[in-house]
Design an enzyme around this catalytic site. Sequence first.
Site, PDB file in Angstrom:
ATOM      1  N   GLU A 284      20.816  18.897 -16.215  1.00 61.05           N
ATOM      2  CA  GLU A 284      20.859  18.536 -14.854  1.00 61.05           C
ATOM      3  C   GLU A 284      21.260  19.583 -13.853  1.00 61.05           C
ATOM      4  OE1 GLU A 284      22.311  16.839 -17.227  1.00 61.05           O
ATOM      5  OE2 GLU A 284      21.376  14.585 -16.821  1.00 61.05           O
TER       6      GLU A 284
ATOM      7  N   HIS B  26      29.694   5.609 -17.356  1.00 57.53           N
ATOM      8  CA  HIS B  26      28.321   5.243 -16.784  1.00 57.53           C
ATOM      9  C   HIS B  26      28.428   4.216 -15.782  1.00 57.53           C
ATOM     10  CE1 HIS B  26      26.734   7.535 -20.265  1.00 57.53           C
ATOM     11  NE2 HIS B  26      25.396   7.361 -19.967  1.00 57.53           N
TER      12      HIS B  26
HETATM   13  C1  LIG Z   1      24.301  14.972 -19.162  1.00 56.56           C
HETATM   14  C2  LIG Z   1      23.566  13.561 -19.631  1.00 56.56           C
HETATM   15  N1  LIG Z   1      22.378  13.498 -18.998  1.00 56.56           N
HETATM   16  C3  LIG Z   1      21.505  12.420 -19.356  1.00 56.56           C
HETATM   17  C4  LIG Z   1      21.920  11.351 -20.160  1.00 56.56           C
HETATM   18  C5  LIG Z   1      21.104  10.128 -20.362  1.00 56.56           C
HETATM   19  N2  LIG Z   1      20.884  10.006 -22.051  1.00 56.56           N
HETATM   20  C6  LIG Z   1      21.394   9.589 -22.815  1.00 56.56           C
HETATM   21  S1  LIG Z   1      20.899   9.844 -24.609  1.00 56.56           S
HETATM   22  C7  LIG Z   1      19.835  10.994 -23.876  1.00 56.56           C
HETATM   23  C8  LIG Z   1      18.915  11.477 -24.755  1.00 56.56           C
HETATM   24  C9  LIG Z   1      19.626  12.290 -25.879  1.00 56.56           C
HETATM   25  O1  LIG Z   1      18.782  12.618 -26.812  1.00 56.56           O
HETATM   26  P1  LIG Z   1      19.213  13.554 -28.184  1.00 56.56           P
HETATM   27  O2  LIG Z   1      20.337  14.334 -27.663  1.00 56.56           O
HETATM   28  O3  LIG Z   1      17.954  13.775 -28.921  1.00 56.56           O
HETATM   29  O4  LIG Z   1      20.067  12.056 -28.950  1.00 56.56           O
HETATM   30  P2  LIG Z   1      19.454  10.942 -29.473  1.00 56.56           P
HETATM   31  O5  LIG Z   1      19.587   9.793 -28.735  1.00 56.56           O
HETATM   32  O6  LIG Z   1      18.059  10.915 -29.699  1.00 56.56           O
HETATM   33  O7  LIG Z   1      20.288  10.577 -30.784  1.00 56.56           O
HETATM   34  C10 LIG Z   1      19.967  10.684 -22.334  1.00 56.56           C
HETATM   35  C11 LIG Z   1      18.876  11.789 -21.721  1.00 56.56           C
HETATM   36  C12 LIG Z   1      23.339  11.659 -20.544  1.00 56.56           C
HETATM   37  N3  LIG Z   1      24.076  10.381 -21.289  1.00 56.56           N
HETATM   38  N4  LIG Z   1      23.981  12.655 -20.111  1.00 56.56           N
END
Ligand SMILES: Cc1ncc(C[n+]2csc(CCOP(=O)(O)OP(=O)(O)O)c2C)c(N)n1
Lengths: 318, 318, 341, 341
Positions: free
Chosen positions: D75, D144
């Site tokens: 972000e 959230h």
């Molecule tokens: C700082 C932040 N930005 C965006 C999000 C929204 N978000 C939650 S999970 C996710 C994807 C994360 O992907 P990854 O690190 O590969 O973990 P996975 O969900 O695949 O286990 C996002 C963008 C968040 N929780 N925190």
Amino acid sequence: MSGDRRLTWYRQMVEIRLFEDKVQELFMQGRIEGTTHLCQGQEAVSVGAVSALRDDDYLTITYRGHGHALARGMSMTAAFGELMGLTSGCCRGVGGSMHLTDFSRGLIGAFAIVGAGLPVAVGAAMSSKLRGSDAAALTFFGDGATNIGTFHEALNMASVWKAPVVFVIENNLYGEYSPVRDTTPVDDLADRAKAHGMPGVVVDGQDIGAVHQAVSEALARGRAGDGPTLIEAKTYRYRGHSRTDPAKYRKPGELEQWRERDPITLLGAELAAAGLLDEAAQKALHDEVQQQVDDAADEAAQAPVITLEEVEDYVYAH
Amino acid sequence: MSGDRRLTWYRQMVEIRLFEDKVQELFMQGRIEGTTHLCQGQEAVSVGAVSALRDDDYLTITYRGHGHALARGMSMTAAFGELMGLTSGCCRGVGGSMHLTDFSRGLIGAFAIVGAGLPVAVGAAMSSKLRGSDAAALTFFGDGATNIGTFHEALNMASVWKAPVVFVIENNLYGEYSPVRDTTPVDDLADRAKAHGMPGVVVDGQDIGAVHQAVSEALARGRAGDGPTLIEAKTYRYRGHSRTDPAKYRKPGELEQWRERDPITLLGAELAAAGLLDEAAQKALHDEVQQQVDDAADEAAQAPVITLEEVEDYVYAH
Amino acid sequence: MSTRTEGAVAEPEAGTVELSYREAINAALADELASDPTTLLMGEDVATAGGVFKTNEGLSDTFGTDRIRNTPICENGFMGVALGMAVTGLRPIVEIMFSDFLPTAADAIVNELPKFRFMSGGQCEVPVTVRAIGGGTGRFGTQHSATGESWYMGLPGLKVATAGTPGSAYSVLRAAIRSNDPVIFFEHKGLYGRKGPVVRGDGGISPLGDAAVLREGSDVTIVATLLMLDRALAAAEQLAGDGIDAEVVELRWLRPFDVDSVQASLAKTKRLLIAEEQVHVAGWGASLISELTLRGWRWDNAPHVVSLPDHLLIPYSPSLEDALIPSAERIAAEARAAVGK
Amino acid sequence: MSTRTEGAVAEPEAGTVELSYREAINAALADELASDPTTLLMGEDVATAGGVFKTNEGLSDTFGTDRIRNTPICENGFMGVALGMAVTGLRPIVEIMFSDFLPTAADAIVNELPKFRFMSGGQCEVPVTVRAIGGGTGRFGTQHSATGESWYMGLPGLKVATAGTPGSAYSVLRAAIRSNDPVIFFEHKGLYGRKGPVVRGDGGISPLGDAAVLREGSDVTIVATLLMLDRALAAAEQLAGDGIDAEVVELRWLRPFDVDSVQASLAKTKRLLIAEEQVHVAGWGASLISELTLRGWRWDNAPHVVSLPDHLLIPYSPSLEDALIPSAERIAAEARAAVGK
Ligand SMILES: Cc1ncc(C[n+]2csc(CCOP(=O)(O)OP(=O)(O)O)c2C)c(N)n1
Ligand SMILES: Cc1ncc(C[n+]2csc(CCOP(=O)(O)OP(=O)(O)O)c2C)c(N)n1
Ligand SMILES: [Mg+2]
Ligand SMILES: [Mg+2]
């Protein structure tokens, strides 16, 4: 490389060196307030890199950016005026020493928050790409900035989007009072490029030709659509971090050792050897620039300070 | 590796698989509200890694942490209760699906902000080191998290301070809806370790033995004072990112291909071949675990919800 | 786990001493570090040359660089490290060199520190103290002059403190470090050289949450923090010359928010003047007026406010910075307007 | 440089249509993207599956993935990228999936976007629009569920907007995107399914800064934003049944802060009720009460406030979340208390 160009470089480096010396003097006299971050010793990086840019390229710098702004063509008067907080300044005295900015020269920002300039440079590069221009962006920052998240976030985005941007680390061995080795677990910061799938180049920051060459290649790469490059210029700052920092944290003999590879002396020797500018001519040039510096400071000092009414227009564009 | 241990692993993976299937069912029934992030297909990573930990080691997980919490010994009832928002939950229903936490097991945090858990694990590791303990910390996170600044900030600090921490990337090929290749310019995320002067290890996330081995070595390294390790476990999530995501963004055939290397099936075949657990016994175990899952869900559902008066004590310790 | 661990080191002698604001911070740190071996101080260059503002002079010699720890430049990262330390038996004190850098660590400050205990269902305590050094008059420009004092006062789970005199710096900082909840303690870099009496020792630790009446008066209540508190005291002296008797209340804690003390003073003086080095909107001054109103105060005398203008930012230009940051004279003038003299 | 560039694409027909809040956001984005080729939308998964909250349905098909751009998870990084784009000729719209992630980008939001034009001495404009999706009732838990609407209202250089109905979502978002200053536009994820009339087309763009009286009444003024606005309108219906005539004012802009509109309404009703899905301290409600007081309002009837409790955080526990977030019934009850019926 043409002799003329090296002569221009030499003069620009001398201008920056004497400008910064004058800033220190004015700061001690209280004619420049707040803080200053000087770049004596690092002139080959700013001049070598900036001279590789096209007029329509974008540039971001940091609080340690006086030399870079001058290298980009900012007048000494506009720079002094800014440091003095007067309307003769490039930002009319609103920004100050840490924020030398000049949109007319593509110098779109000087950042006082470590790392903050990198994503902005990526944005400018992407903007240019999306608008169908082949203008590139270059961003300067320090060794310490490679430890903050925005550095990596910026490199990652630039790489996946193949943004035409060149990241230039000025590794002057210290982040404020901390030696790089105390805060950073790698020898060559350029190696961090691999984490973002881009080339990392180490260059001798005291050798202006080498800096210019490396940056020119990186810019060409970016314009060709091949993406960003990370360049680490190994250099050294002669002064403390800021203001009156005595820099007691240096290793004994370190400063003297680096002064032996002073970028101005090195290029001066090269020019003398090439018969382009002998010692006497160099001395004359220094004297001439000193006069130019003193005159610019005096001229800048004549300007009035901006009024509150005027600065109100700078908050919102509406 | 002793047969017994693999039998335990097998059961734990089945428990996690069926637990997550049940969560999906309860979510569809509205008995679990909000959101869920399931880990079917990734069981070998959580079980293989967590089984390498000592009881006094620290652990941080993410919103996709149900399997990891169960692997660390949290009861299914405590996990279900938390997802249902009832006092039977590990956080008495205050945290919910994304925050399974159990300090009694060194599970000091489950993070819903991408990347936020890494520095906390580094802090726990440094705390242990400063207090003269040789307890280590392990932190799980996803491929997408390697693009946010805190990932790099945490690795950098851990490396310069030689913190006894193991960073485990569960690379399930997607960050939410985005394939890794669209957001990340390197093939092996483990290569990012080099940017922080630590070893980076790529491991087959479907091979529980390999995961356990890699994590055990990394923990030993940390306890010996040699610093952190970054481990990338290549794995896959069978379900969508969260809630009802149909995961239309997958490549055709991709899911089926990965199912052929299902971690439970793979270990099951190994156990059958070794004459430790034949197909019939595996079937029986699945049925038994299914019963255990259903009973736990029912038991958890009996508990009351916490009162506002009670949660007031959770805001400040005073 | 995070309850304080009394160390072998004996408490320093109590007694009132004359210290600078900088020395008071240093003394508070030294006394807490000495009294509890689980405390530590971390931040950028905190252990070198006494720290950038020299508040940590001598600490690394006394307590070593494990406990006085330099960090790389990564505020959000080391704030998270502090959280991890706090929930596993240590009591970290984090120095943020300029309050303007708090946003760099805002995820940890907003989403983690205040919520961690709550989300876990009360399983842990989070004894982290953040020392944020802020404020203007230094000619540091637009990105290095914020006090930041009100940015995080709306976050349940967090505590927010300030200090405007050497005495409060010592007593409030020690109370903050002893809290088992996360506290952001705001210092003002324009006050480091200011001298004043400090009650050193455990006896000098003020109750957490309490505002302090630093000057009693009957005509008008001036509520202020940080540099504005210092200037409010100077203004009160000027007012005394005009026969106006001002009461000066230091709002040492913004969360918990000590409205009672202000209300008690207001009941006496009937007139309120708020002096704040921040925009009034969304700051503690606006919240104070709102809380008093909600408690039924009728404002027969409308409150007065001296603050930064809502439509401007702090420029480098020294003369403009001076024009924008309320002076003792401006505070005194507004107080005269408040009392109608 | 950043003055809008009219595109070849014709403006859509004006006229009132019934849209959901989600469709209204989508329409505002589509119409602005169509009207100005220099605009673009960026954020995490904004181009895939219509975005996480499906607000961007169809946009990537229409405008392509250069202009509807997925970003890595970073972000602060992509907020800085937006700034760089904005000062070099583009007009980026940045989607922040949950308002809770705004602190992750807080350095860019607090130190860069609002200050960039100022520090440069007015050399540039910063037309960045941030769409922040916030709010509770979704059982998303403590990290959230924030609305975040008041976090940045104290920052000169920034503009802050909110929308509580489909109509305001369309008109305010379009006005925000057309601003040449940085704007944070707050959406509420609990409202996406809510339907209502939308005046589509350039005629539907509301003047930047104006609050809106969504229901006229004479007994009490209810000021609200986002979900609370929606519930205030429902409460007003309930109150009408009891013969209480409530005026409902939507505070669509928090910066600029439209105190005039509220004061005008208050002059008529004499009674104020603030409904906010946030802690009252340091929020817009407290600032509103303060501003009105500073303008000399005497509060013969003390204002009433319905908000989140100051000493609690939002838990996952569904029943507790419902108990904490003000309902239409609670708003109506407080309105009755305000009018003394
Ligand atoms: C700082 C932040 N930005 C965006 C999000 C929204 N978000 C939650 S999970 C996710 C994807 C994360 O992907 P990854 O690190 O590969 O973990 P996975 O969900 O695949 O286990 C996002 C963008 C968040 N929780 N925190
Ligand atoms: C986010 C942030 N943290 C801390 C600072 C304070 N600070 C200013 S310069 C500096 C050191 C930066 O070192 P380096 O990147 O090597 O640049 P140099 O000063 O050597 O040119 C620090 C810590 C800051 N400006 N921003
Ligand atoms: Mg450096
Ligand atoms: Mg993933």
